[in-house]
Motif scaffolding. Structure first.
Motif, PDB file in Angstrom:
ATOM      1  N   UNK A  43       0.827  -1.207   0.000  1.00  0.00           N
ATOM      2  CA  UNK A  43       0.000   0.000   0.000  1.00  0.00           C
ATOM      3  C   UNK A  43       0.865   1.262   0.000  1.00  0.00           C
ATOM      4  N   UNK A  44       0.342   2.316  -0.597  1.00  0.00           N
ATOM      5  CA  UNK A  44       1.047   3.597  -0.649  1.00  0.00           C
ATOM      6  C   UNK A  44       0.014   4.721  -0.603  1.00  0.00           C
ATOM      7  N   UNK A  45       0.251   5.743   0.246  1.00  0.00           N
ATOM      8  CA  UNK A  45      -0.672   6.893   0.247  1.00  0.00           C
ATOM      9  C   UNK A  45      -0.656   7.547  -1.134  1.00  0.00           C
ATOM     10  N   UNK A  46      -1.816   7.840  -1.675  1.00  0.00           N
ATOM     11  CA  UNK A  46      -1.877   8.344  -3.049  1.00  0.00           C
ATOM     12  C   UNK A  46      -1.121   9.680  -3.177  1.00  0.00           C
ATOM     13  N   UNK A  47      -1.077  10.443  -2.077  1.00  0.00           N
ATOM     14  CA  UNK A  47      -0.350  11.716  -2.088  1.00  0.00           C
ATOM     15  C   UNK A  47       1.153  11.545  -2.171  1.00  0.00           C
ATOM     16  N   UNK A  48       1.644  10.333  -2.029  1.00  0.00           N
ATOM     17  CA  UNK A  48       3.088  10.081  -2.117  1.00  0.00           C
ATOM     18  C   UNK A  48       3.468   9.403  -3.432  1.00  0.00           C
ATOM     19  N   UNK A  49       2.536   9.493  -4.400  1.00  0.00           N
ATOM     20  CA  UNK A  49       2.827   8.928  -5.720  1.00  0.00           C
ATOM     21  C   UNK A  49       3.063  10.082  -6.689  1.00  0.00           C
ATOM     22  N   UNK A  50       4.174  10.018  -7.454  1.00  0.00           N
ATOM     23  CA  UNK A  50       4.477  11.101  -8.397  1.00  0.00           C
ATOM     24  C   UNK A  50       3.376  11.179  -9.453  1.00  0.00           C
ATOM     25  N   UNK A  51       3.281  12.354 -10.076  1.00  0.00           N
ATOM     26  CA  UNK A  51       2.217  12.598 -11.050  1.00  0.00           C
ATOM     27  C   UNK A  51       2.184  11.507 -12.119  1.00  0.00           C
ATOM     28  N   UNK A  52       1.018  11.102 -12.494  1.00  0.00           N
ATOM     29  CA  UNK A  52       0.855  10.058 -13.508  1.00  0.00           C
ATOM     30  C   UNK A  52      -0.400   9.277 -13.211  1.00  0.00           C
ATOM     31  N   UNK A  53      -0.688   8.310 -14.044  1.00  0.00           N
ATOM     32  CA  UNK A  53      -1.935   7.558 -13.884  1.00  0.00           C
ATOM     33  C   UNK A  53      -1.866   6.631 -12.679  1.00  0.00           C
ATOM     34  N   UNK A  54      -2.927   6.656 -11.833  1.00  0.00           N
ATOM     35  CA  UNK A  54      -2.967   5.773 -10.662  1.00  0.00           C
ATOM     36  C   UNK A  54      -4.304   5.042 -10.577  1.00  0.00           C
ATOM     37  N   UNK A  55      -4.963   4.887 -11.732  1.00  0.00           N
ATOM     38  CA  UNK A  55      -6.226   4.140 -11.760  1.00  0.00           C
ATOM     39  C   UNK A  55      -5.971   2.645 -11.656  1.00  0.00           C
ATOM     40  N   UNK A  56      -7.057   1.864 -11.485  1.00  0.00           N
ATOM     41  CA  UNK A  56      -6.909   0.413 -11.398  1.00  0.00           C
ATOM     42  C   UNK A  56      -6.206  -0.090 -12.663  1.00  0.00           C
ATOM     43  N   UNK A  57      -5.203  -0.911 -12.485  1.00  0.00           N
ATOM     44  CA  UNK A  57      -4.465  -1.466 -13.615  1.00  0.00           C
ATOM     45  C   UNK A  57      -3.222  -0.672 -13.976  1.00  0.00           C
ATOM     46  N   UNK A  58      -3.103   0.577 -13.444  1.00  0.00           N
ATOM     47  CA  UNK A  58      -1.932   1.396 -13.771  1.00  0.00           C
ATOM     48  C   UNK A  58      -0.665   0.774 -13.163  1.00  0.00           C
ATOM     49  N   UNK A  59       0.422   0.885 -13.898  1.00  0.00           N
ATOM     50  CA  UNK A  59       1.702   0.361 -13.402  1.00  0.00           C
ATOM     51  C   UNK A  59       2.365   1.432 -12.531  1.00  0.00           C
TER      52      UNK A  59
END
Ligand code: ATP
Ligand code: MG
Length: 373
Positions: free
Chosen positions: A264-280
């Motif tokens: 798991x990762x807080x979404x606010x700690x993910x760099x800009x880009x796609x984070x929808x289901x299935x995204x790498x």
């Protein structure tokens, strides 16, 4: 000796080609007035070329350089409000330390050149050595003379190209603190080039991480360390353990499947880009945030856990013990445990799991880059 004319530095689309080779790709940079800015990157990434363009020693192929809001792209080097301290100090061997510092001032017929040079030597705490020749000084002292010589010219921007490269670790550390103090006192804009990440982080308010002629990320050191936005930055500025997975759960905290394990990762700690289901996404964690879970113990509930894997190396480095843990297809991961905290008793060959807090996880959206790591 506070400079009356500190200035901002701006680069707009600055590019440098040497024949068919592009050393610096369209660089946009804003260095605020009075700030301590570090250009950090591996050998050959274009740091010196960038500084030389700012100094006017190299003409950009395209782009605009401005200092204090004034376009200096076509201005001759000696007319720019800039001084450079190179790695080789280039002091005049036949002149005394004081005359070395006074040299530029005398040439410009500045009144009271020697008094100003003396004040410059005081700034770098070498007033007592003014009568010596450069070869009667240590490397660090010569470095400070070179710095004084640049400072007395009251540049708006001071460029430092790996100025501490020749010094031993202890002296380097001392000079880092000294440079920081001088910068704070003088209020001059400093642009410091280094390939030493610790040096950049210790000294600068803002660090630009360069790779292959481009700036990969720019920000305050703590921000770059906590939230690197590319795999290159994650591994050039400190170390990172990275694994690749795909998003299976969206929300405030993303669920990511990594080879059958849910992390798991807080979404606010993910760099800009796609984070929808299935995204790498690549998930990362710093080695000092990871705990080794020995056979028979259980990780804290709610942690991210990987393994078991096999301990392949245990190295005692003084402040920490560093473990290498081979997680098979997920690669070799590193764990740094501070020696004050009673490092875990594990040996090479032991099977262990790795655990860390969800909040210490960061994410890089997108497929891992094939090169540049
Ligand atoms: N005059 C030149 N002609 C051709 N290529 C050059 C020239 N100057 C630099 N380069 C190339 O441009 C690239 C960037 O060089 P630069 O000196 O800016 O690197 P750097 O980041 O300062 O590296 P280092 O940390 O090793 O000092 C390198 O690949 C270098 O070989
Ligand atoms: Mg260089």
């Amino acid at each position: 000796m506070r400079s009356p004319h500190t200035a901002s530095l701006e680069l707009w689309g600055v590019r440098k080609e040497f024949g068919s080779f592009t050393a610096v790709e369209s660089l946009d940079l804003t260095v605020p007035e009075g700030s301590f800015f570090a250009l950090l990157g591996p050998s050959g990434c274009g740091k010196t070329t960038t500084l030389r363009m700012v100094a006017g020693l190299e003409q950009p192929t395209s782009g605009v350089i401005s200092i204090g809001g004034r376009d200096v792209t076509g201005t001759a080097a000696h007319r720019r409000p800039v001084n450079t301290v190179f790695q080789s100090y280039a002091l005049f061997p036949h002149l005394t330390v004081l005359d070395n510092v006074a040299f530029g001032l005398k040439r410009k017929r500045v009144p009271d050149a020697r008094a100003k040079a003396r004040a410059g030597l005081e700034t770098v705490q070498l007033a007592h050595l003014g009568d010596r020749r450069p070869n009667q000084l240590s490397g660090g002292q010569q470095q400070r003379v070179a710095l004084a010589r640049a400072l007395v010219n009251s540049p708006s921007v001071l460029l430092l190209d790996e100025p501490l490269g020749a010094l031993d670790l202890a002296l380097r550390r001392e000079m880092q603190l000294e440079l920081k103090r001088i910068q704070a006192d003088a209020g001059i804009t400093f642009v410091h080039v280094t390939h030493d990440q610790e040096e950049a982080m210790t000294m600068a308010d803002t660090v630009a991480v360069m790779n292959e002629g481009r700036v990969e990320q720019l920000g305050p050191p703590a921000e770059l360390y906590e939230l690197p936005s590319t795999a290159f930055v994650a591994n050039f500025l400190g170390r990172s353990n990275l694994v690749t997975g795909s998003v299976v759960d969206v929300g405030e905290v993303l669920g990511v499947d990594v080879a059958g394990t849910r992390l798991r990762v807080p979404v606010g700690r993910v760099s800009a880009g796609s984070t929808g289901v299935g995204a790498v996404v690549q998930l990362g964690v710093r080695p000092e945030k990871v705990r080794i879970v020995a056979n028979g113990s259980e990780p804290t509930s709610g942690s991210n856990v990987l393994g078991p894997g096999k301990v392949t190396d245990v190295s005692f480095t003084g402040v920490s013990t560093q473990y290498q843990v081979d997680l098979g297809d997920l690669g070799v991961h590193e764990v740094f445990a501070q020696n004050s905290s009673g490092a875990p008793e594990v040996r090479v060959g032991d099977a262990v799991r790795l655990a860390w807090d969800v909040d210490h996880t960061f994410g890089l959206a997108g497929e891992p880059a094939r090169s540049g790591q």
